[in-house]
Write an enzyme that holds these catalytic residues in place. Structure first.
Site, short mmCIF file in Angstrom:
data_model
loop_
_atom_site.label_atom_id
_atom_site.label_comp_id
_atom_site.label_asym_id
_atom_site.label_seq_id
_atom_site.Cartn_x
_atom_site.Cartn_y
_atom_site.Cartn_z
N GLU A 275 23.39 -24.73 31.80
CA GLU A 275 22.11 -23.75 30.93
C GLU A 275 23.00 -22.93 30.22
OE1 GLU A 275 18.64 -24.36 31.11
OE2 GLU A 275 19.49 -26.54 32.77
N CYS A 309 18.35 -15.70 27.97
CA CYS A 309 19.02 -16.28 26.46
C CYS A 309 17.64 -17.15 25.74
CB CYS A 309 19.62 -17.82 28.23
SG CYS A 309 17.79 -18.13 29.41
P1 NAD Z 1 29.52 -15.80 30.08
O1 NAD Z 1 29.43 -17.26 29.45
O2 NAD Z 1 30.38 -15.53 29.27
O3 NAD Z 1 29.92 -15.79 31.43
C1 NAD Z 1 29.11 -16.64 32.25
C2 NAD Z 1 30.21 -16.50 33.57
O4 NAD Z 1 31.56 -17.42 33.25
C3 NAD Z 1 30.96 -15.61 34.22
O5 NAD Z 1 30.48 -15.67 35.87
C4 NAD Z 1 32.27 -15.66 33.82
O6 NAD Z 1 32.43 -15.07 34.93
C5 NAD Z 1 32.20 -16.78 34.18
N1 NAD Z 1 33.29 -17.90 32.97
C6 NAD Z 1 34.38 -17.23 31.77
N2 NAD Z 1 34.72 -17.75 31.11
C7 NAD Z 1 34.40 -19.21 31.71
C8 NAD Z 1 36.09 -19.79 32.01
N3 NAD Z 1 36.69 -20.08 30.52
N4 NAD Z 1 35.59 -20.57 32.85
C9 NAD Z 1 34.62 -20.61 34.05
N5 NAD Z 1 33.88 -19.32 34.68
C10 NAD Z 1 33.96 -18.65 33.02
O7 NAD Z 1 28.30 -15.30 29.77
P2 NAD Z 1 27.58 -14.15 30.05
O8 NAD Z 1 28.15 -13.25 29.00
O9 NAD Z 1 27.49 -13.81 32.04
O10 NAD Z 1 25.84 -14.93 30.27
C11 NAD Z 1 24.93 -14.59 28.85
C12 NAD Z 1 25.24 -15.86 28.24
O11 NAD Z 1 24.71 -16.26 29.24
C13 NAD Z 1 23.74 -15.91 27.47
O12 NAD Z 1 24.69 -16.93 26.43
C14 NAD Z 1 22.94 -16.25 27.81
O13 NAD Z 1 21.93 -17.42 27.10
C15 NAD Z 1 23.77 -17.64 28.70
N6 NAD Z 1 22.28 -17.28 29.52
C16 NAD Z 1 21.58 -18.84 29.64
C17 NAD Z 1 20.98 -18.86 31.13
C18 NAD Z 1 20.06 -20.02 30.27
O14 NAD Z 1 18.93 -21.07 31.14
N7 NAD Z 1 19.77 -21.48 29.85
C19 NAD Z 1 20.07 -18.23 31.61
C20 NAD Z 1 20.61 -16.77 31.64
C21 NAD Z 1 21.65 -16.44 30.72
#
Ligand code: NAD
Length: 537
Positions: A275, A309
């Site tokens: 997502e 998002c």
């Molecule tokens: P992010 O991708 O920076 O981090 C998300 C999670 O991934 C965190 O727990 C982080 O520690 C982990 N992570 C980071 N690098 C990783 C890797 N290489 N391997 C595994 N895990 C890793 O995102 P964010 O800043 O926490 O959240 C914001 C983003 O989430 C925005 O792009 C938003 O649109 C999206 N989002 C999407 C939805 C949806 O339903 N589509 C809902 C909420 C947020």
């Protein structure tokens, strides 16, 4: 501790064990290396709490504990309805602790309390919805295969072939910070109802309420190892995604991280449900009511400070409607107060969010995200993009306190289609505007990014709204004359992304199926009925 009364109150909640330990094997434990990391109150920049920093070695422990629970088999061996009864107690626990959890989330994310409470109630309600599907999942077990007809569409008569939906196994759940409890529990509840054993890795930016899920699991009687929680940064997430024992990663976060997770899962061909980000368009035709159009635009790009998002951060307005809409929008945005203490932000009274209005500007979640949004704005300024309003950090006097991560609501007009602020997810209170004259152009503008999470078309002409909605490439489209329901989600309605916005679908029965594998069993020489009779005799 802070001098602010509201923050002190939240810090008192955070003294509880669950907010200070990892949750592994049914126990609250310290991380092996004993390290911590900080989280700050976005409205003032003050230290809120220090969380245990789980690393690869802790992830390994959590995976081993989930593997033991999976091999032991009690949880997967129960009926989904029985599992759902236990998970229901967790959902009820969210509801019973709603005020505390909403205050913690307001402090962690900077979300006004009123909204935090509303979405926390949503997390509890959605959790209960997943539990109500337990019986439906049981009813899908051992169903005779029937392809729905067609020549040769039924298996040979001497076969007794049935479908089952099995849990996947040991799975990783990696969540984002913008709606910490909602995003995490949307994974935990269906994963557990489906019979998996799981490790949750919340976001390091804001994940405090996710830690409470460990306490809820313990109190509800989830068997040890079935759910584990490891707080930590991206390295902990990467360790989870790379673990050979993990059969699926369910991830919510940015598209960039989503693609890294897919890469980590590729060599072992493990499942991914992603997502991801969005850049949703709000298409407004000139037959729309002006006030409703302004309200909808504000709600679309300012809810949760634009950190959602499905934020509608691209306005695609019919050229004949551009001037009145932008004039009113500017006037309204410049009147909005800043939310200088989200923990106590109950209601300003005159513009209820529930009625579709955005009445306060909340801070950005943390310093690094604040810098990231400002970088987008600086680059837009250098590239000569026209600012209708905003674009700066408000001064402390305007906000009412200093040190917070605030940004003025910003509207950029006449934006080029290839500009970063049109193409990339800014994740802040920033709206980019382009215009159209024909329906064809409206569709082209709406579909002009690599994302496809959500979009809205506004018109008083239902047939026109439907034509455009049908052609928009997004997982969730709102077609509306009044903006009602914008950003709303219902647990029974599946959603997900086209293109760079994701892989797979959440919510609805399809969302539960994401946590299962479809399996056929072909009984020959004896029937399923024989097998069932033997089992009970
Ligand atoms: P992010 O991708 O920076 O981090 C998300 C999670 O991934 C965190 O727990 C982080 O520690 C982990 N992570 C980071 N690098 C990783 C890797 N290489 N391997 C595994 N895990 C890793 O995102 P964010 O800043 O926490 O959240 C914001 C983003 O989430 C925005 O792009 C938003 O649109 C999206 N989002 C999407 C939805 C949806 O339903 N589509 C809902 C909420 C947020």
């Amino acid at each position: 501790m802070s001098n602010m009364k509201s923050l002190k109150k939240v810090q008192t909640y955070l003294l509880a064990e669950c907010f200070n330990k990892l949750f592994i094997g049914g126990q609250f434990v310290d991380p092996i290396d004993g390290e911590k990391f900080p989280t700050y109150y976005p409205a003032t920049g003050e230290l809120l709490h220090e969380l245990p920093k789980g690393k690869a070695n802790d992830v390994e422990e959590a995976v081993a504990s989930a593997e033991n629970a999976w091999t032991e088999g009690t949880w997967a061996g129960m009926s989904a309805a029985d599992r759902a009864e236990i998970v229901f107690k967790m959902a009820q626990g969210i509801e019973d602790n709603l005020e505390m959890l909403a205050e913690i989330e307001a402090a962690d994310v900077g979300k006004p309390y009123r909204q935090a409470a509303m979405v926390m109630g949503g997390a509890a309600g959605e959790g209960k919805y997943w539990c109500s599907l337990g019986k439906a999942l049981d009813a899908e077990q051992d169903l005779p295969v029937n392809s729905g007809g067609g020549e040769g569409g039924v298996p040979p008569e001497e076969w007794d072939v049935v479908y089952r939906r099995d849990p996947i196994g040991v799975i990783g759940l990696i969540s984002a910070w913008n709606y910490p409890m909602n995003v995490a529990f949307r994974k935990v509840a269906p994963a557990l109802v489906a019979g998996n054993c799981a490790i949750l890795k919340p976001s390091e930016i804001a994940g405090l309420t996710c830690m409470f899920i460990g306490k809820l699991a313990k109190d509800a009687g989830i068997p040890p190892g079935v759910l584990n929680i490891v707080t930590g940064d991206r390295d902990a997430g990467a360790a989870l995604a790379n673990s050979p024992s993990i059969s699926m990663i369910s991830f919510t976060g940015s598209s960039l991280t989503g693609s890294k997770i897919m890469e980590a899962c590729a060599p072992k061909l493990s499942q991914v449900a992603l997502e991801l980000g969005g850049k949703s368009a709000l298409v407004i035709f000139d037959d729309t009511d002006l006030d409703k159009a302004v309200e909808t635009t504000m709600k679309g790009f300012l809810t949760n400070g634009g950190q959602i998002c499905t934020a509608h951060t691209r306005l695609v307005v019919q050229d004949s409607f551009k001037a009145p809409l932008l004039n009113k929008l500017k006037e309204e945005l410049e009147k909005l107060p800043f939310c200088n203490d989200p923990i106590t932000e109950k209601d300003r009274g005159d513009r209820a969010w529930e009625d579709g209005m955005t009445d306060v500007v909340q801070p950005i979640v943390c310093e690094s995200q604040h810098k990231k949004v400002l970088r987008f704005l600086d680059e837009a300024k250098s590239a000569g993009v026209e600012f209708l309003t905003g674009g700066n950090v408000p001064d402390a006097k305007t906000v009412g306190n200093a040190g917070g991560y605030f940004i003025q609501p910003t509207v950029l007009v006449n934006v080029e289609r290839d500009a970063d602020v049109w193409q990339k997810e800014v994740f802040g209170p920033v709206l980019s505007v382009r215009t159209f004259s024909t329906e064809q152009e409206a569709v082209l503008e709406a579909n002009s990014t690599a994302f496809g999470l959500a979009s809205t078309v506004m018109s008083s002409d239902p047939a026109k709204a439907m034509r455009v909605a049908n052609r928009i490439r997004a997982g969730a489209v709102y077609a509306t004359s009044n903006g009602e329901g914008l950003l709303a989600e219902h647990p029974a309605v599946s959603r997900g992304g086209f293109g760079c916005s994701g892989v797979g679908r959440e919510l609805g029965i399809g969302g539960l199926h994401e946590y299962t594998e479809l399996k056929s069993i072909n009984y020959t020489g004896f029937t399923l009925k024989d097998a069932k009779m033997k089992r009970t005799s």
